[in-house]
Scaffold this active site. Structure first.
Site, short mmCIF file in Angstrom:
data_model
loop_
_atom_site.label_atom_id
_atom_site.label_comp_id
_atom_site.label_asym_id
_atom_site.label_seq_id
_atom_site.Cartn_x
_atom_site.Cartn_y
_atom_site.Cartn_z
N ARG A 1 -8.36 -3.09 -4.18
CA ARG A 1 -9.35 -3.58 -3.87
C ARG A 1 -9.75 -5.21 -3.25
O ARG A 1 -9.51 -5.02 -1.71
CB ARG A 1 -11.01 -3.69 -4.53
N HIS B 1 -9.57 -4.76 1.47
CA HIS B 1 -10.84 -6.39 2.34
C HIS B 1 -9.49 -7.40 3.12
O HIS B 1 -10.28 -7.71 3.98
CB HIS B 1 -11.39 -6.36 0.65
N ASP C 1 -2.74 -9.64 6.03
CA ASP C 1 -2.54 -11.33 6.58
C ASP C 1 -3.32 -12.60 5.04
O ASP C 1 -2.52 -13.33 5.56
CB ASP C 1 -2.81 -11.54 7.77
N ASN D 1 -17.63 -9.44 0.04
CA ASN D 1 -16.89 -9.88 -0.87
C ASN D 1 -17.27 -10.61 -1.79
O ASN D 1 -16.91 -10.62 -3.05
CB ASN D 1 -16.16 -10.90 0.31
N HIS E 1 -12.05 4.72 -5.29
CA HIS E 1 -13.35 4.39 -6.27
C HIS E 1 -13.64 5.36 -7.35
O HIS E 1 -14.86 6.07 -8.16
CB HIS E 1 -14.31 5.27 -5.07
#
Length: 318
Positions: free
Chosen positions: A62, A66, A74, A94, A193
């Protein structure tokens, strides 16, 4: 209408061109000379972390997702807040949800011990995601490497670009399309998931208010997720095999047992139904498409060449 269509086509082409160009600058052999032990060091650390806590596999996967969805892959997701910018860790998607930062710190420390300031935090996330999937029985793929690390982060982009658990199918397709990912990629990547857990606050509305959910499944979730309170109570995204990377996520959707609203959108009488059905019965096809989509996602707007830096500490700039 014609001019709008032309503009949309041009914009989409530009996105794909930029993503493709950036991906071309990456290489599976990037560290062969500069840090030949990089991949084996990351692999060992991920294996140890997942062996200690199976859920960590989903957490590391994850983190990469994200990271890539906010200004590209990056490493910006790893940056703590500074006096000059608010990082992404406390953004809505988050905050109190992303985890595994300590594991990334450990990996980075071990990599630094074999190769000083050679391997980026962004690349560590990409490799760790692959190794985490493999550790839980999923497919492998050759990770493209050579990303460099951002020197800033974007709280606003994290809030705006990462799809929420309440997103409908059309906005889901759009959110992925904006990143150069197809509907096929979106449905395949959603299969992540099949591992991991979600907080009550992410699925409460679904289990109490939606009708496209198996009644027995909804009832089983309500005991751990009351109408108020217990926001952080956890339930597995795949109740059948929560710590095995398989295709039960899609099998569950066919039975109206998707945990979050955005999950069940992949099988809800819409354009995603056919592919979801295929994945539910053909694990090999899911694995192949998932691996290909992960490589494609890993090529979203990386910093390469002289852009960015190689952080020595993933939580802060040099």
């Amino acid at each position: 209408m014609a001019s709008n269509t032309s503009f949309s086509f041009s914009a989409a082409f530009l996105i794909f061109f930029i993503v493709g160009l950036a991906s071309a600058q990456l290489s599976t052999t990037f560290y062969n000379a500069s840090c030949p032990k990089a991949l084996e060091t990351i692999h060992a650390a991920v294996s140890a972390a997942v062996s200690k806590e199976r859920r960590m596999g989903a957490s590391l996967l994850r983190l990469h997702f994200h990271d890539c969805f906010v200004n590209g892959c990056d490493g910006s997701i790893l940056l703590d807040d500074t006096s000059s910018f608010t990082g992404e860790k406390t953004a809505g998607p988050n905050n109190n949800s992303l985890r595994g930062f300590d594991v990334v710190d450990t990996i980075k420390s071990q990599v630094e011990s074999v190769c000083k300031q050679a391997v980026s935090c962004a690349d560590i996330l990409a490799v760790a995601a692959r190794d985490a999937v493999v550790a839980l029985g999923g497919p492998s793929w050759s990770v493209q490497l050579g990303r460099r690390d951002a020197t800033t982060a974007s709280f606003s982009a994290a809030n705006n670009d990462i799809p929420s658990p309440t997103t409908d199918l059309s906005p889901l397709i759009s959110a992925f399309s904006k990143k150069g990912l197809s509907t096929t990629d979106m449905i395949a990547l959603s299969g992540a998931h099949t591992i991991g857990q979600a907080r009550c606050t992410s699925f409460r509305t679904r289990v109490y208010n939606e009708t496209n959910i198996a009644s027995s499944f909804a009832t089983s979730l309500q005991s751990n997720c009351p109408t108020s309170g217990s926001d952080d109570s956890l339930s597995p995204l795949d109740a059948v095999s929560p710590y095995v990377f398989d295709n039960y996520y899609y099998k569950n959707l066919i039975r109206n047992k998707g945990l979050m609203h955005s999950d069940q959108q992949l099988y809800n009488g819409g354009s995603a139904d056919s592919q979801t059905t295929t994945y539910s019965s053909d694990a090999a096809k899911f694995y192949s498409d998932f691996a290909a989509a992960m490589v494609k996602m890993g090529g979203i707007s990386p910093l390469t060449g002289s852009n960015g830096e190689i952080r020595t500490n993933c939580r802060k700039t040099n």
